[in-house]
Each structure stands twice: as structure tokens, then as C-alpha cells.
Write a protein that holds these residues in place. Structure first.
Motif, PDB file in Angstrom:
ATOM      1  N   ILE A 109       5.862  -1.161  -8.949  1.00 19.20           N
ATOM      2  CA  ILE A 109       4.696  -1.632  -9.702  1.00 19.20           C
ATOM      3  C   ILE A 109       5.005  -1.587 -11.195  1.00 19.20           C
ATOM      4  O   ILE A 109       5.305  -0.523 -11.744  1.00 19.20           O
ATOM      5  CB  ILE A 109       3.463  -0.773  -9.383  1.00 19.20           C
ATOM      6  N   LEU A 110       4.950  -2.742 -11.824  1.00 16.60           N
ATOM      7  CA  LEU A 110       5.241  -2.868 -13.253  1.00 16.60           C
ATOM      8  C   LEU A 110       3.930  -3.152 -13.980  1.00 16.60           C
ATOM      9  O   LEU A 110       3.343  -4.222 -13.823  1.00 16.60           O
ATOM     10  CB  LEU A 110       6.249  -4.008 -13.492  1.00 16.60           C
ATOM     11  N   PHE A 138       6.352   3.588  -8.012  1.00 17.62           N
ATOM     12  CA  PHE A 138       6.784   3.143  -6.691  1.00 17.62           C
ATOM     13  C   PHE A 138       5.765   3.598  -5.649  1.00 17.62           C
ATOM     14  O   PHE A 138       5.182   4.672  -5.761  1.00 17.62           O
ATOM     15  CB  PHE A 138       8.165   3.724  -6.346  1.00 17.62           C
ATOM     16  N   ALA A 139       5.584   2.771  -4.609  1.00 17.36           N
ATOM     17  CA  ALA A 139       4.658   3.127  -3.532  1.00 17.36           C
ATOM     18  C   ALA A 139       5.018   2.343  -2.282  1.00 17.36           C
ATOM     19  O   ALA A 139       5.665   1.290  -2.354  1.00 17.36           O
ATOM     20  CB  ALA A 139       3.214   2.816  -3.939  1.00 17.36           C
ATOM     21  N   GLY A 140       4.606   2.848  -1.138  1.00 15.22           N
ATOM     22  CA  GLY A 140       4.756   2.096   0.097  1.00 15.22           C
ATOM     23  C   GLY A 140       3.844   0.894   0.083  1.00 15.22           C
ATOM     24  O   GLY A 140       2.752   0.927  -0.480  1.00 15.22           O
ATOM     25  N   GLY A 141       4.294  -0.199   0.698  1.00 13.84           N
ATOM     26  CA  GLY A 141       3.485  -1.406   0.746  1.00 13.84           C
ATOM     27  C   GLY A 141       3.984  -2.368   1.814  1.00 13.84           C
ATOM     28  O   GLY A 141       4.584  -1.965   2.800  1.00 13.84           O
ATOM     29  N   MET A 167       9.525   4.545   4.034  1.00 14.39           N
ATOM     30  CA  MET A 167       8.428   3.833   4.690  1.00 14.39           C
ATOM     31  C   MET A 167       8.018   4.503   5.998  1.00 14.39           C
ATOM     32  O   MET A 167       6.827   4.607   6.302  1.00 14.39           O
ATOM     33  CB  MET A 167       8.841   2.377   4.945  1.00 14.39           C
ATOM     34  N   ILE A 168       8.998   4.965   6.770  1.00 12.88           N
ATOM     35  CA  ILE A 168       8.688   5.672   8.015  1.00 12.88           C
ATOM     36  C   ILE A 168       7.832   6.907   7.722  1.00 12.88           C
ATOM     37  O   ILE A 168       6.813   7.157   8.377  1.00 12.88           O
ATOM     38  CB  ILE A 168       9.982   6.086   8.746  1.00 12.88           C
ATOM     39  N   ASN A 169       8.238   7.667   6.726  1.00 19.89           N
ATOM     40  CA  ASN A 169       7.499   8.877   6.368  1.00 19.89           C
ATOM     41  C   ASN A 169       6.084   8.551   5.891  1.00 19.89           C
ATOM     42  O   ASN A 169       5.123   9.258   6.211  1.00 19.89           O
ATOM     43  CB  ASN A 169       8.249   9.667   5.299  1.00 19.89           C
ATOM     44  N   GLY A 178      -1.714   1.219  -6.795  1.00 21.90           N
ATOM     45  CA  GLY A 178      -0.736   1.175  -5.721  1.00 21.90           C
ATOM     46  C   GLY A 178      -1.319   0.648  -4.422  1.00 21.90           C
ATOM     47  O   GLY A 178      -2.516   0.417  -4.297  1.00 21.90           O
ATOM     48  N   ALA A 179      -0.434   0.466  -3.429  1.00 18.58           N
ATOM     49  CA  ALA A 179      -0.874  -0.022  -2.122  1.00 18.58           C
ATOM     50  C   ALA A 179      -1.244   1.147  -1.218  1.00 18.58           C
ATOM     51  O   ALA A 179      -2.410   1.528  -1.123  1.00 18.58           O
ATOM     52  CB  ALA A 179       0.209  -0.900  -1.501  1.00 18.58           C
ATOM     53  N   HIS A 180      -0.261   1.775  -0.581  1.00 17.90           N
ATOM     54  CA  HIS A 180      -0.572   2.900   0.304  1.00 17.90           C
ATOM     55  C   HIS A 180      -1.411   3.987  -0.376  1.00 17.90           C
ATOM     56  O   HIS A 180      -2.378   4.476   0.227  1.00 17.90           O
ATOM     57  CB  HIS A 180       0.721   3.531   0.851  1.00 17.90           C
TER      58      HIS A 180
END
Length: 310
Positions: A16-17, A36-39, A71-73, A291-293
Motif C-alpha cells: 500500500i503506497l 504491507f497487508a494480506g489481500g 498469506m497462509i498464516n 489495508g485489506a485483511h
């Protein structure tokens, strides 16, 4: 009774910028921040369903890399079953680069990577998971033939299919729409799919009827901060207003809507408007966070927000 939801789709690590505005061609622009994030549309929808209370399983593919394990985590932390997430050595885990401006609007660049390696054999290996579901959700960040194979398996087992036709594509096989019980585009995706510009409720009805002609049984067109329009093939129609909040990041808002909707919807869609209202509430929380997640709310948060509004 807890809904059993299977999501087949994308897993991306988001960069994410944060920027004041989108840069002009040839312009260099300083960023406020980077995170940074999961998405990925698929994993966002899966996590939204899981956090909203659904028994959620995920079918997808990652690369043999640290992003894949991240991502799995991230999925496991939200209680998502990832037994059907497989690893490929032929591509890196998917990534997205999100340009987020001061108004909370975003532009997104996506590297499909391992998501594009998902194949029909993965669907065959997950047949028991699909057959044991109440709902299955997919999008267009994984191959179209995979989506169709999954939906055909679902229909053979009385599983309700939810298609999110995003990112927008003009050429969608009629055979896929024919096995799509519920199609959920936003207004841009709806226009791309039907050629009908969404300007008012009359144009939404026209677009929905065209999607019905293509095979969709029920249509929900999400209209951002305004809310969501619904139209069934039997003629039930209406608009459910969104909740008014100050958005700081609209990433994953639509995905939260779809996942949350699937967690509450009856298979016969008899509670469609209530499920849409619940999904609108969930999305209204998502857009207030970054962020997403990280932004996707839990059932407790959704219920607390609903209680506070009464």
C-alpha cells in the motif's frame, strides 16, 4: 445455523503506497507511507465470510515463497480452512500494488502470479469441499475455466453460486453466467458486463434484466457510498442504503460486502434485504480502516456497530 462458504480465488500480498494524489504521466511524487497487508479479492472475501461467522474454506494457489506463507498464516489467523490451498514452483505468490490517495480512493496494479496457475484439477481435488458447502464464491483474479468448473460442481450438489465479475471483463462465457445464482458487480463492472451505464435506478433495472437474460438468477449492483441495488429474476427489486461514514481506504470494501453477505444469506435468498444491510454495515467498518485483511471486521464488531446505531 452457520453457513458453510467456500471461496475459490486469489491470494495476494498488498503493498500500500499512500500518496497525496495520483501522479500525472512523467511525474515523480513523494509518498506519505508504505505498508504491507494480506489481500487479493478471493482471500478478502474468504476472510470477510469467516470473520462474519461463516464456516469458510478456501481453494487457491500460492508460490513457494515467504509471501505465500504469509498469506497462509493470515488466512489461518481468521479461522479459514486452507487445506485446498496448494503451492506451485512455477510462479511467485500474487501481489498487488495499491495507490491510495488522501481522499481514500485507490488505484490498484495486480501481478497474478500463482493465482493464474490455479487449474481444473484443483477443483476436482476439492469436489468434496465444494459439495459440502451452502455457498461458493469466485471472482476473475483466477482463470475463468476454473470458475466455471467450480460452479458446475456446485450446481450438481445444490450449492448456491455467487459470482463477483471483478476485475471487470466484457467477455464472460454464457456457460458461466448460466450457473451463477447471484451476480454481484459494482456499477463499473455492471457497465462493462452489460454495456449499460449506471446513472439511476432505472438503468440498474435495465442492467439487471440484461444479466438475467445472460443467465443470472439474482443481481446485486453495489454503488459505493450510496448502497446496493438488488433485482431477482422473479421481479423482486429494491435499494438498500449504505451507512454514512468517513472513508479512509476503500480497499476490500466490495469484497467485505460479498463475504459478509454470504455469511448471513439464506440459500433461498428469502432474507436478501437483511443480508444486504448486514453486508453494508460490514463494509462501512472496512472503509474506516487501512489495508485489506486488517480492515475487515469481525461479527462482534459488526453487531456492536449495529447496536450503537440503534
Amino acid at each position: 445455523m452457520t453457513n458453510r462458504v467456500t471461496v475459490i480465488g486469489s491470494l495476494n500480498v498488498d503493498t500500500i503506497l499512500e500518496i497525496p494524489r495520483l501522479p500525472k504521466p512523467g511525474e515523480t511524487l513523494a509518498m506519505h507511507n508504505q505498508s504491507f497487508a494480506g489481500g487479493g479479492k478471493g482471500s478478502n472475501q474468504g476472510i470477510a465470510a469467516g470473520r462474519a461467522g461463516a464456516d469458510t474454506h478456501f481453494i487457491g494457489k500460492i508460490g513457494d515463497d515467504t509471501n505465500g506463507q504469509f498469506m497462509i498464516n493470515s488466512m489461518k489467523d481468521s479461522g479459514i480452512n486452507v487445506d485446498q490451498v496448494t503451492v506451485t514452483k512455477d510462479a511467485k505468490t500474487g501481489q498487488a500494488f495499491i495507490l491510495l490517495d488522501d481522499e481514500g480512493q485507490n488505484s490498484i496494479l495486480v501481478y497474478g502470479g500463482a493465482n493464474q496457475k490455479l487449474n481444473v484439477d484443483d477443483v476436482k481435488n476439492a469436489e468434496a469441499t465444494i459439495a459440502n458447502s451452502d455457498f461458493i464464491i469466485t471472482q476473475f483474479e483466477t482463470p475463468m475455466d476454473v470458475a466455471e468448473a467450480a460452479f458446475k460442481t456446485a450446481k450438481a450438489n445444490d450449492v448456491v453460486t455467487i459470482l463477483n465479475p471483478a476485475p471487470a471483463r466484457q467477455a464472460i462465457p454464457a456457460s458461466l453466467l448460466a450457473v451463477s445464482d447471484l451476480v454481484v458487480p459494482n456499477e463499473t463492472e455492471s457497465q462493462t458486463l452489460t454495456g449499460i451505464e449506471i446513472t439511476d435506478e432505472a438503468s440498474m433495472v435495465k442492467a439487471a434484466n440484461k444479466m438475467h437474460d445472460m443467465g443470472a438468477k439474482c443481481v446485486i449492483i453495489t454503488v459505493g457510498s450510496k448502497g446496493a441495488f438488488y433485482h431477482t429474476v422473479s421481479g423482486d427489486t429494491g435499494f438498500v442504503d449504505a451507512f454514512k461514514v468517513k472513508a479512509v481506504d476503500t480497499t476490500a470494501a466490495g469484497d467485505t460486502f460479498i463475504g459478509a453477505l454470504s455469511s448471513q444469506l439464506n440459500k433461498d435468498m428469502s432474507n436478501l434485504t437483511d443480508a444486504i444491510r448486514f453486508a453494508n454495515r460490514a463494509s462501512s467498518i472496512t472503509v474506516q480502516r487501512m489495508g485489506a485483511h486488517p480492515s475487515i471486521p469481525t461479527l462482534a464488531e459488526i453487531e456492536a456497530a449495529e447496536a450503537a446505531a440503534k
